[in-house]
Enzyme design. Structure first.
Site, mmCIF file in Angstrom:
data_model
loop_
_atom_site.group_PDB
_atom_site.id
_atom_site.type_symbol
_atom_site.label_atom_id
_atom_site.label_comp_id
_atom_site.label_asym_id
_atom_site.label_seq_id
_atom_site.Cartn_x
_atom_site.Cartn_y
_atom_site.Cartn_z
ATOM 1 N N ASP A 1 23.236 36.787 -0.477
ATOM 2 C CA ASP A 1 23.374 35.855 -1.779
ATOM 3 C C ASP A 1 22.768 36.885 -3.292
ATOM 4 O O ASP A 1 20.908 36.044 -2.650
ATOM 5 C CB ASP A 1 23.224 34.419 -1.861
ATOM 6 C CG ASP A 1 24.357 34.078 -2.948
ATOM 7 O OD1 ASP A 1 24.510 34.419 -3.655
ATOM 8 O OD2 ASP A 1 23.944 33.087 -3.326
ATOM 9 N N ASP B 1 26.517 40.013 -9.314
ATOM 10 C CA ASP B 1 26.595 39.103 -8.795
ATOM 11 C C ASP B 1 27.264 39.547 -7.041
ATOM 12 O O ASP B 1 28.504 39.748 -7.139
ATOM 13 C CB ASP B 1 26.959 38.204 -8.928
ATOM 14 C CG ASP B 1 27.044 36.901 -8.297
ATOM 15 O OD1 ASP B 1 25.667 36.374 -7.180
ATOM 16 O OD2 ASP B 1 27.970 35.525 -8.264
#
Length: 403
Positions: A95, A275
């Site tokens: 992440d 992201d």
């Protein structure tokens, strides 16, 4: 006075450190892709939008816990990480929207290298949370890539996380501030920071390659490189652009970009985020509306996405992202959701859905777009921590027609 176990760890660290030679070549390790639909055909756009909003809200705070969804809940890439000595292997979600590394207490195996600091640690995500205790331990992310005394969270309690062992965050270290409950102003070095700080890698850089997914099977379709990039995974040179440090993008991998569809300006030069926890490409509401008008797409209530006809698909133009001195073009096929997976998002088998969604706010307040997997599976991406920059390059899949 330090406990004996901690002094032993320091001794091991000093011995290990003497054997590490700076200037090591970058080392690449595989990432395993899994499509995850936790609630069946729940709304993909809403999940992405909730994550991006939480990222924006957290980025605008002066200091707070990270408050973002772990991923969009649709696309996850796992890294096999060894913790302890001898190591136990855990599948941790990669992440870039967070920076803590943690593993479930129910799966954590203590070894002679494990040391509990007693510090309570917690991170709140939009779709869940974890809380537990800080431990220091060996963390191995690939051959020759071992960190000694890496801070990790051992999670006694988790909410919203079901089918994975934990998380490894590669976002900016500022995201860890506030996660140590008794030391709320102290950052926790990320695994990448520690690899660099201990001399295991010569550059504080990670390079990431994602291959487009076309099925929901578990597959090794990605790769992360620590200490540099892997030129075999991209074409030519990487074009870098500085990380922006404004408003909602300041804590994340924020960049400036101008976006054009065909000859239509969709979004003027503005800040947004890169992201790997977001699936779609999200645009400010007015930019999204311009894109919808230019493509002739209609909103599909079942999926939350824009739908186009086969004829409209044949007439699609490139969607161009002007980043730094380079232009990165998404061809028509790159702009649509994989048709083989339509049923997984509540869509019709033969329908065509676009991967650009409404971010949920008008442009002009920065943080006007988010680049997710729909873009990152077409371009190699590099995160250069030392020089505060993000880079992109084309790959063998940039112009693929797999969707």
């Amino acid at each position: 006075m330090f406990p004996t176990a901690f002094l032993t760890l320091l001794l091991v660290f000093s011995i290990t450190g003497s054997l590490v030679q700076a200037g090591n070549s970058p080392i690449s390790v595989p990432l395993t892709n899994r499509l995850h639909f936790s609630n069946g055909t729940d709304n993909l756009l809403e999940r992405d939008r909730a994550r991006v909003k939480a990222l924006r809200d957290s980025g605008m705070r002066r200091q707070s816990l990270v408050n973002v969804p772990l991923t969009s809940d649709y696309v996850r890439y796992f890294l096999a990480v060894g913790i302890g000595n001898p190591p136990t292997t855990y599948n941790l979600v990669l992440d870039s929207g967070s920076a803590n590394t943690w593993v479930r207490a129910s799966k954590y195996v203590e070894t002679g290298s494990s040391f509990c600091t007693g510090q309570p640690v917690a991170v709140n995500y939009d779709s869940g949370s974890f809380s537990g205790t800080e431990w220091l331990d060996y963390v191995t992310v690939g051959p020759g890539l071992t960190v000694v005394l890496q801070s990790i969270g051992v999670a006694d309690q988790t909410a919203g996380f079901y089918d994975f062992d934990g998380l490894i965050g590669i976002g900016p270290v500022a995201l860890t501030v506030g996660s140590l409950q008794d030391l709320p102003t102290e950052p926790i070095p990320t695994v990448t920071d520690s690899l660099f700080g201990q001399g295991t890698i010569s550059e504080n850089v990670v390079g990431i390659f994602f291959q487009p997914f076309i099925s929901s099977r578990l597959e090794n379709t990605g790769q992360i490189t620590f200490g540099g990039t892997d030129p075999t995974k991209y074409n030519g040179n990487i074009g870098y652009t500085p990380v922006v440090n404004i408003r909602g993008s300041r804590k994340y991998w924020g960049i400036n970009s101008r976006i054009i569809y065909g000859n239509t300006l969709i979004l003027g030069s503005t800040a947004g985020k890169v992201d790997c926890g977001t699936t779609l490409i999200l645009l400010a509401t007015d930019a999204y509306q311009r894109y919808q008008l230019a493509t002739g797409a209609v909103y599909d209530r079942a999926t939350g996405l824009l739908a186009i006809s086969k004829k409209q698909y044949g007439a699609l133009h490139n969607l161009d992202f002007y980043i730094g001195e380079q232009t990165y073009s998404l061809n028509p096929n790159s702009q649509i959701w994989p048709r083989s997976l339509n049923s997984r998002i509540g869509g019709k088998k033969r329908s065509i859905y676009l991967v650009a969604g409404d971010i949920g706010k008008l442009s002009g307040a920065d943080d006007d777009f988010t680049i997710g997997y729909a873009f990152l599976q077409r371009f190699y991406v590099a995160y250069d921590v030392t020089n505060a920059r993000v880079g992109f390059a084309t790959t063998a899949f940039t112009d693929a027609t797999t969707n």
